[in-house]
Design a protein around this motif. Structure first.
Motif, PDB file in Angstrom:
ATOM      1  N   THR A 258      19.868   0.225 -10.084  1.00 32.60           N
ATOM      2  CA  THR A 258      18.991  -0.641  -9.291  1.00 32.60           C
ATOM      3  C   THR A 258      19.004  -0.139  -7.858  1.00 32.60           C
ATOM      4  O   THR A 258      20.070   0.057  -7.270  1.00 32.60           O
ATOM      5  N   ILE A 259      17.822   0.085  -7.312  1.00 33.06           N
ATOM      6  CA  ILE A 259      17.672   0.664  -5.975  1.00 33.06           C
ATOM      7  C   ILE A 259      17.899  -0.407  -4.915  1.00 33.06           C
ATOM      8  O   ILE A 259      17.295  -1.486  -4.961  1.00 33.06           O
TER       9      ILE A 259
ATOM     10  N   ARG B 136      -0.325   1.714   1.948  1.00 34.29           N
ATOM     11  CA  ARG B 136      -0.970   1.325   0.686  1.00 34.29           C
ATOM     12  C   ARG B 136       0.014   0.679  -0.291  1.00 34.29           C
ATOM     13  O   ARG B 136      -0.387   0.044  -1.256  1.00 34.29           O
ATOM     14  N   PHE B 137       1.334   0.825  -0.019  1.00 34.39           N
ATOM     15  CA  PHE B 137       2.354   0.258  -0.897  1.00 34.39           C
ATOM     16  C   PHE B 137       2.734  -1.174  -0.511  1.00 34.39           C
ATOM     17  O   PHE B 137       3.384  -1.873  -1.274  1.00 34.39           O
ATOM     18  N   ASN B 138       2.394  -1.576   0.699  1.00 29.89           N
ATOM     19  CA  ASN B 138       2.636  -2.929   1.238  1.00 29.89           C
ATOM     20  C   ASN B 138       4.095  -3.249   1.536  1.00 29.89           C
ATOM     21  O   ASN B 138       4.393  -4.298   2.091  1.00 29.89           O
ATOM     22  N   LYS B 139       5.002  -2.403   1.114  1.00 29.66           N
ATOM     23  CA  LYS B 139       6.418  -2.569   1.434  1.00 29.66           C
ATOM     24  C   LYS B 139       7.103  -1.217   1.249  1.00 29.66           C
ATOM     25  O   LYS B 139       6.509  -0.271   0.727  1.00 29.66           O
ATOM     26  N   ARG B 140       8.363  -1.150   1.674  1.00 23.97           N
ATOM     27  CA  ARG B 140       9.099   0.116   1.614  1.00 23.97           C
ATOM     28  C   ARG B 140       9.247   0.600   0.181  1.00 23.97           C
ATOM     29  O   ARG B 140       9.428  -0.181  -0.749  1.00 23.97           O
ATOM     30  N   ILE B 141       9.171   1.921   0.021  1.00 29.10           N
ATOM     31  CA  ILE B 141       9.385   2.547  -1.281  1.00 29.10           C
ATOM     32  C   ILE B 141      10.583   3.491  -1.193  1.00 29.10           C
ATOM     33  O   ILE B 141      10.906   4.010  -0.127  1.00 29.10           O
ATOM     34  N   ALA B 142      11.206   3.684  -2.334  1.00 24.35           N
ATOM     35  CA  ALA B 142      12.321   4.628  -2.417  1.00 24.35           C
ATOM     36  C   ALA B 142      11.787   6.047  -2.401  1.00 24.35           C
ATOM     37  O   ALA B 142      10.655   6.311  -2.824  1.00 24.35           O
ATOM     38  N   HIS B 143      12.596   6.968  -1.936  1.00 20.63           N
ATOM     39  CA  HIS B 143      12.261   8.388  -2.009  1.00 20.63           C
ATOM     40  C   HIS B 143      12.102   8.776  -3.480  1.00 20.63           C
ATOM     41  O   HIS B 143      12.968   8.447  -4.301  1.00 20.63           O
ATOM     42  N   GLY B 144      11.054   9.491  -3.807  1.00 21.43           N
ATOM     43  CA  GLY B 144      10.860   9.918  -5.191  1.00 21.43           C
ATOM     44  C   GLY B 144      11.997  10.785  -5.691  1.00 21.43           C
ATOM     45  O   GLY B 144      12.411  10.683  -6.846  1.00 21.43           O
TER      46      GLY B 144
ATOM     47  N   TYR C   5      11.626   5.358 -15.699  1.00 19.72           N
ATOM     48  CA  TYR C   5      10.865   4.148 -15.977  1.00 19.72           C
ATOM     49  C   TYR C   5      11.338   3.013 -15.084  1.00 19.72           C
ATOM     50  O   TYR C   5      12.516   2.929 -14.758  1.00 19.72           O
ATOM     51  N   VAL C   6      10.402   2.155 -14.726  1.00 19.27           N
ATOM     52  CA  VAL C   6      10.696   0.872 -14.098  1.00 19.27           C
ATOM     53  C   VAL C   6       9.881  -0.164 -14.860  1.00 19.27           C
ATOM     54  O   VAL C   6       8.655  -0.008 -14.999  1.00 19.27           O
TER      55      VAL C   6
ATOM     56  N   PRO D  29       5.179   4.115  -7.452  1.00 19.62           N
ATOM     57  CA  PRO D  29       6.265   3.943  -6.483  1.00 19.62           C
ATOM     58  C   PRO D  29       7.430   3.157  -7.075  1.00 19.62           C
ATOM     59  O   PRO D  29       7.281   2.404  -8.043  1.00 19.62           O
ATOM     60  N   VAL D  30       8.584   3.351  -6.476  1.00 27.88           N
ATOM     61  CA  VAL D  30       9.786   2.594  -6.810  1.00 27.88           C
ATOM     62  C   VAL D  30      10.159   1.802  -5.555  1.00 27.88           C
ATOM     63  O   VAL D  30      10.234   2.365  -4.461  1.00 27.88           O
ATOM     64  N   TYR D  31      10.384   0.501  -5.735  1.00 28.27           N
ATOM     65  CA  TYR D  31      10.663  -0.396  -4.624  1.00 28.27           C
ATOM     66  C   TYR D  31      12.127  -0.833  -4.625  1.00 28.27           C
ATOM     67  O   TYR D  31      12.814  -0.752  -5.649  1.00 28.27           O
ATOM     68  N   ILE D  32      12.582  -1.333  -3.478  1.00 27.57           N
ATOM     69  CA  ILE D  32      13.912  -1.927  -3.380  1.00 27.57           C
ATOM     70  C   ILE D  32      13.993  -3.052  -4.418  1.00 27.57           C
ATOM     71  O   ILE D  32      13.079  -3.869  -4.534  1.00 27.57           O
TER      72      ILE D  32
END
Length: 145
Positions: free
Chosen positions: A29-30, A59-67, A129-130, A99-102
Motif C-alpha cells: 500500500t502506497i 489532470r489527476f486531481n491529487k498526488r500520484i506515486a512515481h510510476g 494492478y490496483v 495512475p497510482v494514488y496514496i
C-alpha cells in the motif's frame, strides 16, 4: 488474476525447476512516506508527486506515486522469490496505464512466459494492478548465473 502464486522459499530457484506459467506476487500500500522517500532516493521531486497544491490542479486531481516506484516491486519479486537471490536483470519494458494514488494497494505480478536454458535466461510478463485494474504492463528478461 492473483491466484495460484508459486509459494517459494527464499532462495534461488534453479532454472531447470522454473516452468512456463509460474507466477509470483508482491503487494504494498502506497503511503505519503513512500513517495517522499522515493523522491529523495530517485531525485524526482516532480510536484505532481510531492505537492498537494500542484497535483490538485493537474489532470489527476491529487498526488500520484512515481510510476517507477510500483515498477520497482518487480525487482523485489525477482531478487527474493523467482528466480531468487543471485539473478540479474537484463531487460525490462513498461507501459504505464493508470495512475497510482496514496492509499492504493499495488499488486505486482511476474509470470514466466519463456525460458532459454542454454543462455540461462527467463522471460516474464510483469504487471501491476490496483483494484483489479492494470496500472503497469511490461515484460522482463532475467539472467540466472
Amino acid at each position: 488474476m492473483m491466484s495460484n502464486f508459486t509459494d517459494l522459499d527464499l532462495g534461488s530457484t534453479p532454472i531447470e525447476k522454473i516452468k512456463i506459467g509460474m507466477k509470483v506476487g508482491y503487494s504494498q500500500t502506497i503511503t505519503d512516506a513512500d513517495i517522499k522517500a522515493f523522491a529523495g532516493i530517485s531525485g524526482d521531486h516532480n510536484p505532481v508527486h510531492v505537492s498537494d497544491d500542484y497535483a490538485s490542479k493537474s489532470r489527476f486531481n491529487k498526488r500520484i506515486a512515481h510510476g517507477l516506484m510500483s515498477a520497482s516491486f518487480f525487482s523485489a519479486l525477482f531478487g527474493t522469490k523467482l528466480p531468487g537471490p543471485g539473478c540479474v536483470y537484463v531487460a525490462q519494458n513498461l507501459r504505464f496505464k493508470r495512475p497510482v494514488y496514496i492509499g492504493d494497494t499495488v499488486i505486482a505480478v511476474a509470470k514466466v512466459t519463456s525460458i532459454d536454458i542454454d543462455k540461462k535466461r527467463v522471460f516474464f510478463s510483469t504487471d501491476c494492478y490496483v483494484k483489479n485494474k492494470i496500472v503497469i504492463a511490461g515484460e522482463a528478461e532475467i539472467y540466472i548465473p
